[in-house]
Enzyme design. Sequence first.
Site, PDB file in Angstrom:
ATOM      1  N   ARG A   1       8.529  31.121 -16.507  1.00 38.22           N
ATOM      2  CA  ARG A   1       9.628  30.467 -17.250  1.00 38.22           C
ATOM      3  C   ARG A   1      11.001  31.084 -16.978  1.00 38.22           C
ATOM      4  O   ARG A   1      11.936  30.903 -17.739  1.00 38.22           O
ATOM      5  CB  ARG A   1       9.355  30.442 -18.752  1.00 38.22           C
TER       6      ARG A   1
ATOM      7  N   GLU B   1      33.284  22.735   4.691  1.00 35.86           N
ATOM      8  CA  GLU B   1      33.393  22.857   3.228  1.00 35.86           C
ATOM      9  C   GLU B   1      34.630  23.677   2.848  1.00 35.86           C
ATOM     10  O   GLU B   1      35.245  23.443   1.810  1.00 35.86           O
ATOM     11  CB  GLU B   1      32.124  23.490   2.629  1.00 35.86           C
TER      12      GLU B   1
ATOM     13  N   LYS C   1      35.925  26.398  -5.702  1.00 35.06           N
ATOM     14  CA  LYS C   1      34.682  25.803  -6.198  1.00 35.06           C
ATOM     15  C   LYS C   1      34.368  26.342  -7.597  1.00 35.06           C
ATOM     16  O   LYS C   1      33.978  25.590  -8.494  1.00 35.06           O
ATOM     17  CB  LYS C   1      33.511  26.076  -5.242  1.00 35.06           C
TER      18      LYS C   1
ATOM     19  N   GLU D   1      28.864  18.068 -13.846  1.00 35.64           N
ATOM     20  CA  GLU D   1      29.365  16.940 -13.052  1.00 35.64           C
ATOM     21  C   GLU D   1      29.591  15.673 -13.881  1.00 35.64           C
ATOM     22  O   GLU D   1      29.176  14.582 -13.517  1.00 35.64           O
ATOM     23  CB  GLU D   1      28.410  16.664 -11.873  1.00 35.64           C
TER      24      GLU D   1
ATOM     25  N   ARG E   1      34.102  17.714 -11.464  1.00 36.70           N
ATOM     26  CA  ARG E   1      33.256  18.285 -10.399  1.00 36.70           C
ATOM     27  C   ARG E   1      33.029  17.288  -9.263  1.00 36.70           C
ATOM     28  O   ARG E   1      32.715  17.666  -8.139  1.00 36.70           O
ATOM     29  CB  ARG E   1      31.914  18.764 -10.997  1.00 36.70           C
TER      30      ARG E   1
ATOM     31  N   ASN F   1      32.743  16.125  -4.032  1.00 36.71           N
ATOM     32  CA  ASN F   1      32.043  15.161  -3.175  1.00 36.71           C
ATOM     33  C   ASN F   1      32.957  14.519  -2.136  1.00 36.71           C
ATOM     34  O   ASN F   1      32.523  13.632  -1.393  1.00 36.71           O
ATOM     35  CB  ASN F   1      31.413  14.048  -4.028  1.00 36.71           C
TER      36      ASN F   1
ATOM     37  N   HIS G   1      25.162  19.210   8.613  1.00 32.31           N
ATOM     38  CA  HIS G   1      25.776  18.685   7.386  1.00 32.31           C
ATOM     39  C   HIS G   1      27.313  18.707   7.454  1.00 32.31           C
ATOM     40  O   HIS G   1      27.973  17.683   7.271  1.00 32.31           O
ATOM     41  CB  HIS G   1      25.267  19.487   6.187  1.00 32.31           C
TER      42      HIS G   1
HETATM   43  N1  LIG Z   1      23.203  24.461  -4.518  1.00 35.37           N
HETATM   44  C1  LIG Z   1      24.287  23.860  -4.087  1.00 35.37           C
HETATM   45  O1  LIG Z   1      25.242  23.613  -4.824  1.00 35.37           O
HETATM   46  C2  LIG Z   1      24.377  23.498  -2.644  1.00 35.37           C
HETATM   47  C3  LIG Z   1      25.602  23.111  -2.082  1.00 35.37           C
HETATM   48  C4  LIG Z   1      25.659  22.851  -0.724  1.00 35.37           C
HETATM   49  C5  LIG Z   1      24.517  22.927   0.053  1.00 35.37           C
HETATM   50  N2  LIG Z   1      23.328  23.290  -0.524  1.00 35.37           N
HETATM   51  C6  LIG Z   1      22.110  23.392   0.280  1.00 35.37           C
HETATM   52  O2  LIG Z   1      22.286  24.397   1.254  1.00 35.37           O
HETATM   53  C7  LIG Z   1      21.411  24.134   2.336  1.00 35.37           C
HETATM   54  C8  LIG Z   1      22.145  24.367   3.629  1.00 35.37           C
HETATM   55  O3  LIG Z   1      22.563  25.708   3.673  1.00 35.37           O
HETATM   56  P1  LIG Z   1      22.854  26.456   5.041  1.00 35.37           P
HETATM   57  O4  LIG Z   1      23.767  25.648   5.858  1.00 35.37           O
HETATM   58  O5  LIG Z   1      23.225  27.840   4.689  1.00 35.37           O
HETATM   59  O6  LIG Z   1      21.448  26.359   5.791  1.00 35.37           O
HETATM   60  P2  LIG Z   1      20.247  27.375   6.054  1.00 35.37           P
HETATM   61  O7  LIG Z   1      19.903  28.179   4.881  1.00 35.37           O
HETATM   62  O8  LIG Z   1      19.178  26.554   6.666  1.00 35.37           O
HETATM   63  O9  LIG Z   1      20.857  28.348   7.180  1.00 35.37           O
HETATM   64  C9  LIG Z   1      21.176  27.849   8.454  1.00 35.37           C
HETATM   65  C10 LIG Z   1      20.502  28.679   9.559  1.00 35.37           C
HETATM   66  O10 LIG Z   1      21.176  29.926   9.694  1.00 35.37           O
HETATM   67  C11 LIG Z   1      20.229  30.996   9.643  1.00 35.37           C
HETATM   68  N3  LIG Z   1      20.976  32.135   9.090  1.00 35.37           N
HETATM   69  C12 LIG Z   1      21.361  32.343   7.826  1.00 35.37           C
HETATM   70  N4  LIG Z   1      22.177  33.393   7.739  1.00 35.37           N
HETATM   71  C13 LIG Z   1      22.288  33.890   9.004  1.00 35.37           C
HETATM   72  C14 LIG Z   1      23.043  34.968   9.552  1.00 35.37           C
HETATM   73  N5  LIG Z   1      23.880  35.705   8.813  1.00 35.37           N
HETATM   74  N6  LIG Z   1      22.924  35.193  10.880  1.00 35.37           N
HETATM   75  C15 LIG Z   1      22.131  34.395  11.668  1.00 35.37           C
HETATM   76  N7  LIG Z   1      21.440  33.351  11.199  1.00 35.37           N
HETATM   77  C16 LIG Z   1      21.532  33.096   9.875  1.00 35.37           C
HETATM   78  C17 LIG Z   1      19.116  30.481   8.804  1.00 35.37           C
HETATM   79  O11 LIG Z   1      17.908  31.170   9.043  1.00 35.37           O
HETATM   80  C18 LIG Z   1      19.048  29.022   9.259  1.00 35.37           C
HETATM   81  O12 LIG Z   1      18.326  28.939  10.467  1.00 35.37           O
HETATM   82  C19 LIG Z   1      20.912  22.703   2.169  1.00 35.37           C
HETATM   83  O13 LIG Z   1      19.573  22.742   1.762  1.00 35.37           O
HETATM   84  C20 LIG Z   1      21.787  22.151   1.058  1.00 35.37           C
HETATM   85  O14 LIG Z   1      21.118  21.198   0.271  1.00 35.37           O
HETATM   86  C21 LIG Z   1      23.249  23.570  -1.837  1.00 35.37           C
HETATM   87 ZN   LIG Z   2      28.465  19.554   1.537  1.00 35.51          ZN
END
Ligand SMILES: NC(=O)c1ccc[n+]([C@@H]2O[C@H](COP(=O)([O-])OP(=O)(O)OC[C@H]3O[C@@H](n4cnc5c(N)ncnc54)[C@H](O)[C@@H]3O)[C@@H](O)[C@H]2O)c1
Ligand SMILES: [Zn+2]
Length: 347
Positions: free
Chosen positions: A112, A176, A215, A225, A229, A233, A255
């Site tokens: 939990r 972003e 942010k 949201e 917020r 988008n 993305h």
């Molecule tokens: N919670 C939220 O508000 C929110 C907002 C935006 C995005 N997201 C989520 O975030 C995710 C995308 O995040 P992301 O772009 O960080 O992707 P990710 O976590 O897949 O990382 C991208 C790649 O980089 C690698 N990596 C990470 N740090 C590294 C480093 N320092 N050096 C070398 N390689 C590294 C990872 O292993 C992966 O292969 C999506 O699932 C999305 O839905 C969430």
């Molecule tokens: Zn985004």
Amino acid sequence: MTSIDASTYQIHVNNHWSTFTNFVAERKYSSVVILVDENTKLHCYEKIKEYLDFNHLLIEIQAGEIYKTLNTCENVWKQMLKFNCDRKSLMINLGGGVIGDLGGFCASTYMRGIDFIQIPTTLLSQVDASVGGKLGVDLNNLKNIVGVFNNPQMVWVDTSFLSSLPANELRSGYAEVIKHCLIANKDMWSTLKAYSNPNDVNNWSEIVEDSIRIKNNVVTEDPREQGKRKILNYGHTIGHAIESLLLETENKLLHGEAIAQGMILEAKLSLEKGLLSQGDFNEVKNYIETVFGTLDVSIIDVEKLISYATMDKKNFAGEIKMASIDQIGSCSYDITISSDEIKSLFV
Ligand SMILES: NC(=O)c1ccc[n+]([C@@H]2O[C@H](COP(=O)([O-])OP(=O)(O)OC[C@H]3O[C@@H](n4cnc5c(N)ncnc54)[C@H](O)[C@@H]3O)[C@@H](O)[C@H]2O)c1
Ligand SMILES: [Zn+2]
């Protein structure tokens, strides 16, 4: 070096690691697990393990969005059980947005809910995913369908992690950063415009901090949201539709790459609706195209794109809604756009 106050916790940017270890030591956790993927184990854990002078166990998952599933959560929960994690355990999520979203969700539901700390290691997760309390996983290829809102005990940002990030991931996160600047901070625009390539940035500390502040201010004002917020988008109604549309094709975009094009197209809709000046539109389009290149509109199946945009979970009563800038540094939301207006972008 700075600390930003978020609702119930602090976001540290490039503070000394002793602050982190003292924070963990003072709370006397019964056990500490660190969640990594194969890349963050190699590039991030190995780099900081000398600072982590407390007992801890590593849980490693496979890297990539396709592993952001309940199946992976089950594996993580099972390992936590095996390690005898209890309600006084701490989980540290060391990785990009996938690790942060999935690890935060695992921690928020294990027994939990146990404490967790986010250590975001991609640009996208430092400025976006780790701020705002949204946690969760994908289901049936639909993004973030199962999840919760919950806050970590702390977010620990170290911009030196960005040095091992692949160039395309860095650029994706940069979209972003541009978005945050365009929706809320005109002053930052001249800083960003000095760079045509995010690989050349030499002041990440300042840029990441400014971006997080934007942010954080927005989500603090409207955590669930209900209104403001939604400005986060900007670029995402069209951009996310482009991302989904190209996902299974040879033109697949990351993305942020899709969001960058979405920001141009949504700004164009604002221009055509008389909500944005031609001068500001030109500036935005020129800069984003310098960094991300020009979208080849011939690869876009417009009818399909409209159907993706119609499915967006931010819509209401069957109408497509977007947030878009009305000038550089200011954004409106709940702007209705029609299918015809979207079609006009691609002729
Ligand atoms: N919670 C939220 O508000 C929110 C907002 C935006 C995005 N997201 C989520 O975030 C995710 C995308 O995040 P992301 O772009 O960080 O992707 P990710 O976590 O897949 O990382 C991208 C790649 O980089 C690698 N990596 C990470 N740090 C590294 C480093 N320092 N050096 C070398 N390689 C590294 C990872 O292993 C992966 O292969 C999506 O699932 C999305 O839905 C969430
Ligand atoms: Zn985004």
